[in-house]
Scaffold this motif. Structure first.
Motif, PDB file in Angstrom:
ATOM      1  N   GLY A 194       0.827  -1.195   0.000  1.00 32.44           N
ATOM      2  CA  GLY A 194       0.000   0.000   0.000  1.00 32.44           C
ATOM      3  C   GLY A 194       0.864   1.248   0.000  1.00 32.44           C
ATOM      4  O   GLY A 194       2.091   1.172  -0.044  1.00 32.44           O
ATOM      5  N   MET A 195       0.221   2.425   0.053  1.00 32.64           N
ATOM      6  CA  MET A 195       0.979   3.681   0.139  1.00 32.64           C
ATOM      7  C   MET A 195       1.334   3.930   1.598  1.00 32.64           C
ATOM      8  O   MET A 195       0.442   4.140   2.426  1.00 32.64           O
ATOM      9  N   THR A 219      -3.630  -3.955  17.373  1.00 28.15           N
ATOM     10  CA  THR A 219      -4.608  -3.119  16.664  1.00 28.15           C
ATOM     11  C   THR A 219      -3.976  -2.445  15.454  1.00 28.15           C
ATOM     12  O   THR A 219      -4.571  -2.379  14.378  1.00 28.15           O
ATOM     13  N   ALA A 220      -2.740  -1.954  15.626  1.00 28.04           N
ATOM     14  CA  ALA A 220      -2.040  -1.289  14.526  1.00 28.04           C
ATOM     15  C   ALA A 220      -1.764  -2.266  13.383  1.00 28.04           C
ATOM     16  O   ALA A 220      -1.917  -1.923  12.208  1.00 28.04           O
ATOM     17  N   LEU A 221      -1.347  -3.489  13.708  1.00 31.28           N
ATOM     18  CA  LEU A 221      -1.087  -4.507  12.681  1.00 31.28           C
ATOM     19  C   LEU A 221      -2.345  -4.834  11.900  1.00 31.28           C
ATOM     20  O   LEU A 221      -2.343  -4.876  10.658  1.00 31.28           O
ATOM     21  N   ALA A 244      -3.076  -3.934   7.996  1.00 23.17           N
ATOM     22  CA  ALA A 244      -3.315  -5.012   7.027  1.00 23.17           C
ATOM     23  C   ALA A 244      -4.636  -4.817   6.295  1.00 23.17           C
ATOM     24  O   ALA A 244      -4.714  -4.955   5.061  1.00 23.17           O
ATOM     25  N   ILE A 245      -5.683  -4.471   7.046  1.00 27.88           N
ATOM     26  CA  ILE A 245      -6.989  -4.234   6.416  1.00 27.88           C
ATOM     27  C   ILE A 245      -6.921  -3.017   5.505  1.00 27.88           C
ATOM     28  O   ILE A 245      -7.431  -3.031   4.373  1.00 27.88           O
ATOM     29  N   GLY A 246      -6.283  -1.949   5.992  1.00 26.30           N
ATOM     30  CA  GLY A 246      -6.199  -0.719   5.206  1.00 26.30           C
ATOM     31  C   GLY A 246      -5.445  -0.912   3.900  1.00 26.30           C
ATOM     32  O   GLY A 246      -5.884  -0.457   2.838  1.00 26.30           O
ATOM     33  N   ALA A 247      -4.294  -1.596   3.945  1.00 22.24           N
ATOM     34  CA  ALA A 247      -3.502  -1.820   2.733  1.00 22.24           C
ATOM     35  C   ALA A 247      -4.254  -2.702   1.745  1.00 22.24           C
ATOM     36  O   ALA A 247      -4.219  -2.471   0.530  1.00 22.24           O
ATOM     37  N   THR A 248      -4.946  -3.721   2.256  1.00 22.33           N
ATOM     38  CA  THR A 248      -5.721  -4.614   1.381  1.00 22.33           C
ATOM     39  C   THR A 248      -6.835  -3.861   0.684  1.00 22.33           C
ATOM     40  O   THR A 248      -7.048  -4.003  -0.532  1.00 22.33           O
ATOM     41  N   LEU A 249      -7.555  -3.034   1.440  1.00 18.35           N
ATOM     42  CA  LEU A 249      -8.652  -2.256   0.851  1.00 18.35           C
ATOM     43  C   LEU A 249      -8.128  -1.241  -0.160  1.00 18.35           C
ATOM     44  O   LEU A 249      -8.734  -1.026  -1.217  1.00 18.35           O
ATOM     45  N   GLU A 250      -7.002  -0.597   0.181  1.00 14.79           N
ATOM     46  CA  GLU A 250      -6.438   0.401  -0.737  1.00 14.79           C
ATOM     47  C   GLU A 250      -6.114  -0.228  -2.097  1.00 14.79           C
ATOM     48  O   GLU A 250      -6.425   0.334  -3.150  1.00 14.79           O
ATOM     49  N   LYS A 251      -5.485  -1.406  -2.083  1.00 13.94           N
ATOM     50  CA  LYS A 251      -5.115  -2.063  -3.339  1.00 13.94           C
ATOM     51  C   LYS A 251      -6.352  -2.455  -4.137  1.00 13.94           C
ATOM     52  O   LYS A 251      -6.354  -2.367  -5.371  1.00 13.94           O
ATOM     53  N   LYS A 252      -7.410  -2.868  -3.440  1.00 14.00           N
ATOM     54  CA  LYS A 252      -8.643  -3.225  -4.140  1.00 14.00           C
ATOM     55  C   LYS A 252      -9.305  -1.983  -4.744  1.00 14.00           C
ATOM     56  O   LYS A 252      -9.793  -2.020  -5.889  1.00 14.00           O
TER      57      LYS A 252
END
Length: 251
Positions: free
Chosen positions: A181-182, A229-231, A235-243
């Motif tokens: 992700g960014m 929580t940060a991990l 992980a969720i944020g990077a996955t959603l961003e790429k999608k």
């Protein structure tokens, strides 16, 4: 002098491993990672005898040479500038070896490796702060904590506490970077988790603050020091961003 040593390291590695034996190359914070055709043709003892090499091992389809922080970046740059090897990401190399659990452990380790230097440095400042503000130490000089200027205490706190106060943001940043992700978005999300608009988690735990209740039953607090929580958030944020980037218009 330093450049000559690193050039010698690069040339020695290339001579022992063999240019034609290298399929692709990348590096992490401390290790040069090679994907090779014939691992058995490489003499590990010869690699370890190279000045500056701290160790070698082969795992997950990668021949890894430990060079140390900073050195590995420059040796990698010299090899790539001179020979333009194919560049594979660590994730691509790791897909070729190890089971899911091993890959998961490596991924978590890779997330924390870039953060270790700031934690180590801040830990030293934190230890120094504890010594300098100790009443016994101050008493040896005829001082007390009340006699220390407020600006000096404030500067000490900034040096010693900042990294730990924003550890959540660093972990989110590193998670985004690791997962493709960014990183700046991850850093922003991490800062949101410790926003001053939210009650401080430590203050809530000590009873000095109360959570903000959303919808009357969901407690909202900051996530200071919350590594898990940060991990998960990263992980969720990077996955959603790429999608989202796959369907988002270029404009």
């Amino acid at each position: 002098m330093k450049e000559k040593i690193e050039l010698k390291i690069a040339q020695s590695i290339l001579n022992i491993v063999g240019k034609e034996n290298i399929l692709s190359m990348t590096h992490c914070a401390t290790r040069l990672r090679l994907q090779v055709k014939d691992r058995e043709s490489i003499d590990d003892s010869s690699i370890q005898e190279i000045e500056g090499v701290k160790g070698v091992f082969y795992t997950a389809g990668q021949y890894q040479i430990i060079l140390g922080s900073g050195v590995v970046n420059r040796v990698y740059g010299l090899l790539m500038d001179e020979h333009s090897f194919a560049e594979s990401s660590k994730a691509e190399m790791e897909l070729e070896g190890g089971n899911k659990l091993q890959r998961a452990i490596r991924n978590v380790a890779d997330i924390f490796v870039p953060i270790i230097p700031i934690i180590g440095a801040t830990g030293l400042f934190l230890g120094l702060k504890g010594v300098l503000l100790n009443n016994l130490v101050l008493g040896m000089f005829g001082l007390a904590q009340d006699s220390i200027p407020q600006w000096l205490l404030a500067m000490n706190t900034v040096l010693a506490d900042t990294a730990f106060a924003f550890l959540t943001a660093f972990i989110c940043w590193s998670t985004f970077k690791k997962m493709g992700g960014m990183p700046i978005i991850g850093f922003l999300i991490g800062l949101m988790l410790v926003s001053p608009a939210l009650p401080n988690a430590y203050a809530v735990a000590s009873g000095d603050a109360t959570p903000i209740m959303a919808f009357g039953f969901i407690p909202l607090v900051g996530y200071q020091g919350s590594i898990l929580t940060a991990l998960i958030t990263g992980a969720i944020g990077a996955t959603l961003e790429k999608k989202f980037r796959k369907i988002m218009p270029n404009s």
